[in-house]
Design an enzyme around this catalytic site. Structure first.
Site, PDB file in Angstrom:
ATOM      1  N   ARG A   1      16.674  17.010  -5.203  1.00 27.38           N
ATOM      2  CA  ARG A   1      15.624  17.431  -5.054  1.00 27.38           C
ATOM      3  C   ARG A   1      15.609  18.256  -3.420  1.00 27.38           C
ATOM      4  NH1 ARG A   1      10.827  19.236  -7.155  1.00 27.38           N
ATOM      5  NH2 ARG A   1      11.365  17.374  -8.841  1.00 27.38           N
TER       6      ARG A   1
ATOM      7  N   GLY B   1      13.716  -4.207 -14.200  1.00 28.47           N
ATOM      8  CA  GLY B   1      13.512  -5.549 -14.340  1.00 28.47           C
ATOM      9  C   GLY B   1      13.755  -5.876 -12.391  1.00 28.47           C
TER      10      GLY B   1
ATOM     11  N   SER C   1      14.831  -6.169  -8.920  1.00 23.97           N
ATOM     12  CA  SER C   1      15.859  -5.748  -8.293  1.00 23.97           C
ATOM     13  C   SER C   1      15.502  -5.271  -7.331  1.00 23.97           C
ATOM     14  CB  SER C   1      17.447  -4.725  -9.417  1.00 23.97           C
ATOM     15  OG  SER C   1      15.799  -3.704  -9.296  1.00 23.97           O
TER      16      SER C   1
ATOM     17  N   ALA D   1      16.878  -2.772  -4.074  1.00 24.09           N
ATOM     18  CA  ALA D   1      18.032  -1.375  -3.914  1.00 24.09           C
ATOM     19  C   ALA D   1      19.597  -1.986  -3.422  1.00 24.09           C
ATOM     20  CB  ALA D   1      17.056   0.044  -3.640  1.00 24.09           C
TER      21      ALA D   1
ATOM     22  N   LYS E   1       3.388  -5.663 -12.893  1.00 29.43           N
ATOM     23  CA  LYS E   1       3.094  -7.004 -11.954  1.00 29.43           C
ATOM     24  C   LYS E   1       3.504  -6.441 -10.512  1.00 29.43           C
ATOM     25  CE  LYS E   1       7.463  -5.062 -10.289  1.00 29.43           C
ATOM     26  NZ  LYS E   1       7.752  -4.596  -9.188  1.00 29.43           N
TER      27      LYS E   1
ATOM     28  N   ASP F   1      10.717 -10.111 -13.489  1.00 25.06           N
ATOM     29  CA  ASP F   1      10.139  -8.576 -12.173  1.00 25.06           C
ATOM     30  C   ASP F   1       9.169  -9.368 -11.146  1.00 25.06           C
ATOM     31  OD1 ASP F   1      10.672  -6.707 -10.344  1.00 25.06           O
ATOM     32  OD2 ASP F   1      10.015  -5.635 -12.413  1.00 25.06           O
TER      33      ASP F   1
ATOM     34  N   ARG G   1       7.795  -3.383  -1.773  1.00 21.16           N
ATOM     35  CA  ARG G   1       6.850  -2.507  -0.956  1.00 21.16           C
ATOM     36  C   ARG G   1       5.256  -2.361  -1.516  1.00 21.16           C
ATOM     37  NH1 ARG G   1      10.034   2.882  -3.345  1.00 21.16           N
ATOM     38  NH2 ARG G   1      10.403   1.024  -4.641  1.00 21.16           N
ATOM     39  N   ASN G   2       5.720  -3.023  -3.070  1.00 22.14           N
ATOM     40  CA  ASN G   2       3.988  -3.599  -3.413  1.00 22.14           C
ATOM     41  C   ASN G   2       3.305  -4.589  -2.202  1.00 22.14           C
ATOM     42  OD1 ASN G   2       3.733  -1.247  -5.687  1.00 22.14           O
ATOM     43  ND2 ASN G   2       5.422  -2.067  -5.490  1.00 22.14           N
TER      44      ASN G   2
ATOM     45  N   GLU H   1       4.069   1.572  -5.856  1.00 21.37           N
ATOM     46  CA  GLU H   1       3.508   2.449  -6.488  1.00 21.37           C
ATOM     47  C   GLU H   1       2.395   1.525  -7.247  1.00 21.37           C
ATOM     48  OE1 GLU H   1       5.241   5.098  -8.621  1.00 21.37           O
ATOM     49  OE2 GLU H   1       6.576   5.281  -8.452  1.00 21.37           O
TER      50      GLU H   1
END
Length: 318
Positions: free
Chosen positions: A29, A128, A130, A132, A183, A236, A247-248, A268
């Site tokens: 973007r 699922g 993973s 990055a 999750k 997951d 991050r969560n 998220e």
């Protein structure tokens, strides 16, 4: 050719691995970000240290039209606006959501948003256990590719599988997207427990009872039980609740430690907890861990108070 919309860490990682199969267009973007990646042949902002293969073309500006599959690799809470903005370009196209969560405004998951905003498109979801960087480094990873249209799912499975990325196919889009969304909520709870020094046993209990909550909501919304037991659910959950790369989980750790979390990092599960709780309450479902996490992220409760709330619930059978 594959089009990936979203030049964050996950979109970039997918571009790197799928470039082994053929040309990939990575759309950003931010024009300045696209120019940086093109000059450096690296996403220094989101995935530093990983070279972009020659087969990856970086674009910004108007989205390229065509009938090739498009992967939507962007935060869940921005997906609805993006789909509405580009609904005409996405008409009759196959759209693969690569985000996990539940939209705060509508209470829908990614494939539900695609169906609502782009009714002639074919929705699918890639989800699922993973990270990055693992995908970009070529470390072996297995994901779920869910699409209600079986023929389209088979096509996507062939196109999106790489030598190190193995996809398992499903037609249960509801179960796949709920596993990925829920999750994250449980991962925040687990991070908070570890951050507050409550121990590994507490984490195990939260994962187990959290999985029960995930199944409770998923079954009510029509998901297949075996989907939640697979990669997009249990797999997951296991990864996200136990790794500092999540991050969560790290966000939960900061809550448990009473520390400040970087506001530029997308979490998220924070928004999803609120959306899930509203959906569960409307359905009359009891989801105490989700309730506790929502109270933690909104600042209504501290970790000790949330744990007291969970431990003081009436005794019952498992």
């Amino acid at each position: 050719m594959i089009l990936i919309c979203g030049a964050g860490a996950f979109g970039t990682a997918l571009a790197v691995t799928l470039a082994q199969n053929g040309p990939v267009t990575l759309w950003a973007r931010d024009a300045a970000h696209a120019a940086e990646m093109q000059a450096a042949r690296e996403n220094t902002r989101r995935l530093p240290g990983i070279d972009l293969p020659d087969a990856v073309t970086i674009l910004s500006g108007p989205l390229p039209k065509g009938d090739t599959p498009c992967l939507l690799a962007m935060p869940m809470q921005t997906l609805r606006g993006f789909l509405s903005e580009h609904a005409e370009t996405f008409a009759r196209r196959t759209l693969v959501a690569c985000c996990k969560g539940m939209d705060l405004t509508t209470g829908l998951g990614p494939t539900g948003l695609i169906a609502q905003s782009c009714p002639t498109a074919t929705p699918a979801i890639l989800t699922g256990p993973s990270f990055a960087r693992d995908i970009a480094l070529g470390l072996p990873t297995a994901l779920t590719l869910a699409c209600a249209d079986e023929a389209t799912g088979q096509m996507l499975q062939r196109v999106l599988t790489s030598p190190t990325l193995r996809l398992y196919r499903s037609t249960d889009t509801i179960g796949a997207e709920l596993g990925g969304a829920l999750k994250n909520v449980i991962a925040i709870a687990c991070g908070a427990a570890i951050g507050a020094g409550l121990g590994e046993s507490a984490r195990a209990a939260l994962m187990t009872r959290g999985f029960a909550e995930m199944n409770r909501l998923a079954a009510t919304l029509g998901a297949q039980p075996q989907t939640l037991a697979g990669l997009s659910g249990f797999g997951d959950l296991a990864l996200t609740c136990t790794s500092d790369q999540s991050r969560n989980y790290r966000y939960g750790l900061s809550i448990g430690q009473g520390a400040t979390f970087d506001p530029t990092i997308t979490v998220e599960g924070a928004a999803t907890a609120r959306a899930v709780l509203a959906r569960a309450q409307a359905l009359g479902l009891d989801m105490p861990i989700t309730h506790a996490v929502t109270a933690l992220v909104t600042g209504e409760l501290r970790v000790a108070q949330a744990m007291d709330m969970l431990l003081s619930r009436p005794l019952k059978e498992e």
